[in-house]
Enzyme design. Structure first.
Site, PDB file in Angstrom:
ATOM      1  N   LYS A  10       0.818  -1.217   0.000  1.00 59.53           N
ATOM      2  CA  LYS A  10       0.000   0.000   0.000  1.00 59.53           C
ATOM      3  C   LYS A  10       0.854   1.271   0.000  1.00 59.53           C
ATOM      4  CE  LYS A  10      -3.924  -2.307   2.250  1.00 59.53           C
ATOM      5  NZ  LYS A  10      -5.041  -2.136   3.212  1.00 59.53           N
ATOM      6  N   TYR A  50     -12.281  -2.646  -3.984  1.00 64.77           N
ATOM      7  CA  TYR A  50     -12.819  -2.848  -2.639  1.00 64.77           C
ATOM      8  C   TYR A  50     -14.356  -2.836  -2.622  1.00 64.77           C
ATOM      9  CZ  TYR A  50      -8.263  -2.550  -0.289  1.00 64.77           C
ATOM     10  OH  TYR A  50      -6.993  -2.797   0.168  1.00 64.77           O
ATOM     11  N   PHE A  58     -15.725   2.421   7.037  1.00 67.25           N
ATOM     12  CA  PHE A  58     -14.346   2.798   6.705  1.00 67.25           C
ATOM     13  C   PHE A  58     -14.102   2.903   5.201  1.00 67.25           C
ATOM     14  CE2 PHE A  58     -14.479  -1.840   7.365  1.00 67.25           C
ATOM     15  CZ  PHE A  58     -13.946  -2.302   6.181  1.00 67.25           C
ATOM     16  N   ARG A  86      -1.191 -14.422   4.325  1.00 63.99           N
ATOM     17  CA  ARG A  86      -1.917 -13.801   5.436  1.00 63.99           C
ATOM     18  C   ARG A  86      -1.162 -13.970   6.756  1.00 63.99           C
ATOM     19  NH1 ARG A  86      -6.738 -11.790   4.176  1.00 63.99           N
ATOM     20  NH2 ARG A  86      -7.638 -11.999   6.252  1.00 63.99           N
ATOM     21  N   THR A  92      -5.053  -7.491  10.496  1.00 62.49           N
ATOM     22  CA  THR A  92      -5.397  -6.252   9.783  1.00 62.49           C
ATOM     23  C   THR A  92      -5.004  -5.015  10.576  1.00 62.49           C
ATOM     24  OG1 THR A  92      -7.298  -7.409   8.837  1.00 62.49           O
ATOM     25  CG2 THR A  92      -7.320  -5.013   8.686  1.00 62.49           C
ATOM     26  N   ARG A 103       2.865  -6.375   9.031  1.00 62.35           N
ATOM     27  CA  ARG A 103       2.115  -5.243   9.590  1.00 62.35           C
ATOM     28  C   ARG A 103       2.688  -4.813  10.939  1.00 62.35           C
ATOM     29  NH1 ARG A 103      -3.499  -7.737   7.368  1.00 62.35           N
ATOM     30  NH2 ARG A 103      -3.793  -6.373   5.553  1.00 62.35           N
ATOM     31  N   ASN A 113      -2.014   0.140   6.649  1.00 58.12           N
ATOM     32  CA  ASN A 113      -1.551  -1.133   7.209  1.00 58.12           C
ATOM     33  C   ASN A 113      -0.637  -1.919   6.265  1.00 58.12           C
ATOM     34  OD1 ASN A 113      -3.501  -2.066   5.458  1.00 58.12           O
ATOM     35  ND2 ASN A 113      -4.512  -3.406   6.931  1.00 58.12           N
ATOM     36  N   HIS A 116      -2.066  -5.577   1.507  1.00 56.57           N
ATOM     37  CA  HIS A 116      -3.343  -6.277   1.348  1.00 56.57           C
ATOM     38  C   HIS A 116      -3.027  -7.676   0.844  1.00 56.57           C
ATOM     39  CE1 HIS A 116      -7.383  -7.336   0.014  1.00 56.57           C
ATOM     40  NE2 HIS A 116      -6.789  -7.824  -1.057  1.00 56.57           N
ATOM     41  N   GLU A 127      -9.530 -11.008  -7.551  1.00 57.58           N
ATOM     42  CA  GLU A 127      -8.575  -9.901  -7.364  1.00 57.58           C
ATOM     43  C   GLU A 127      -7.416  -9.976  -8.350  1.00 57.58           C
ATOM     44  OE1 GLU A 127      -9.515  -9.206  -2.609  1.00 57.58           O
ATOM     45  OE2 GLU A 127      -7.496  -9.781  -3.216  1.00 57.58           O
TER      46      GLU A 127
HETATM   47  P1  CMP Z   1      -7.343  -4.811   3.459  1.00 59.78           P
HETATM   48  O1  CMP Z   1      -6.843  -6.198   3.691  1.00 59.78           O
HETATM   49  O2  CMP Z   1      -6.721  -4.074   2.336  1.00 59.78           O
HETATM   50  O3  CMP Z   1      -8.929  -4.864   3.221  1.00 59.78           O
HETATM   51  C1  CMP Z   1      -9.775  -3.769   3.550  1.00 59.78           C
HETATM   52  C2  CMP Z   1      -9.053  -2.697   4.313  1.00 59.78           C
HETATM   53  O4  CMP Z   1      -9.892  -1.785   5.002  1.00 59.78           O
HETATM   54  C3  CMP Z   1      -8.208  -3.315   5.394  1.00 59.78           C
HETATM   55  O5  CMP Z   1      -7.101  -3.972   4.811  1.00 59.78           O
HETATM   56  C4  CMP Z   1      -7.881  -2.093   6.256  1.00 59.78           C
HETATM   57  O6  CMP Z   1      -6.750  -1.385   5.795  1.00 59.78           O
HETATM   58  C5  CMP Z   1      -9.107  -1.197   6.045  1.00 59.78           C
HETATM   59  N1  CMP Z   1      -9.931  -1.062   7.254  1.00 59.78           N
HETATM   60  C6  CMP Z   1     -10.147   0.076   7.943  1.00 59.78           C
HETATM   61  N2  CMP Z   1     -10.934  -0.142   8.989  1.00 59.78           N
HETATM   62  C7  CMP Z   1     -11.259  -1.452   8.978  1.00 59.78           C
HETATM   63  C8  CMP Z   1     -12.049  -2.291   9.815  1.00 59.78           C
HETATM   64  N3  CMP Z   1     -12.689  -1.814  10.888  1.00 59.78           N
HETATM   65  N4  CMP Z   1     -12.139  -3.605   9.512  1.00 59.78           N
HETATM   66  C9  CMP Z   1     -11.524  -4.111   8.415  1.00 59.78           C
HETATM   67  N5  CMP Z   1     -10.752  -3.360   7.583  1.00 59.78           N
HETATM   68  C10 CMP Z   1     -10.607  -2.051   7.860  1.00 59.78           C
END
Ligand code: CMP
Length: 140
Positions: A10, A50, A58, A86, A92, A103, A113, A116, A127
């Protein structure tokens, strides 16, 4: 089974100049980079990627963040690649990510973060196809 998964480094991690450090973790853990490109996503591309999160509180912040700078997008291939990636990424929310994960080491917040990764075979297929035609994936 040998799987493929979509990984995105990211804008926060690209800005911190740690693409190589993150690639090194993939490579030393049996994940092969079989496709890659750097790209500054448009709003439309980020919203489409997304789309499953549309309507979540969010969503807007997530899209703003993902278009704040270039990202590095790759397809990783290897034994159990989806779960392996993962595991390497960690939770996350970086505050909850296990020590030594990407992370925990490189992320600042749940939005910024660092990475992805696809969460299941079905999402991985969708994806990967979102960013790479089959002709741009170089397997083995
Ligand atoms: P990612 O794996 O890219 O998928 C969705 C993204 O939304 C996640 O990583 C986070 O960076 C972001 N995000 C922000 N707030 C939340 C939340 N409460 N739960 C899950 N994802 C979140």
């Amino acid at each position: 089974a040998i799987e493929r998964t979509l990984s995105i480094i990211k804008p926060d991690a690209v800005g911190k100049n740690v693409i190589g450090k993150i690639y090194s973790r993939f490579e030393s853990n049996g994940l092969k980079i079989v496709a890659a490109k750097m790209k500054h996503l448009s709003r439309q591309e980020a919203e489409g990627f997304y789309a499953v999160h549309k309507g979540r509180p969010f969503f807007n912040d997530l899209v703003e963040f993902m278009i704040s700078g270039p990202v590095m997008i790759q397809v990783l291939e290897g034994e159990g690649a989806i779960a392996k990636n993962r595991e390497l990424m960690g939770a996350t929310d970086p505050k909850k990510a296990a020590p030594g994960t990407i992370r925990a080491d490189f992320a600042e917040s749940i939005d910024a973060n660092a990475v992805h990764g696809s969460d299941a075979p079905e999402t991985a297929a969708v994806e990967i196809a979102y960013f790479f035609p089959a002709s741009e994936i170089y397997s083995r």
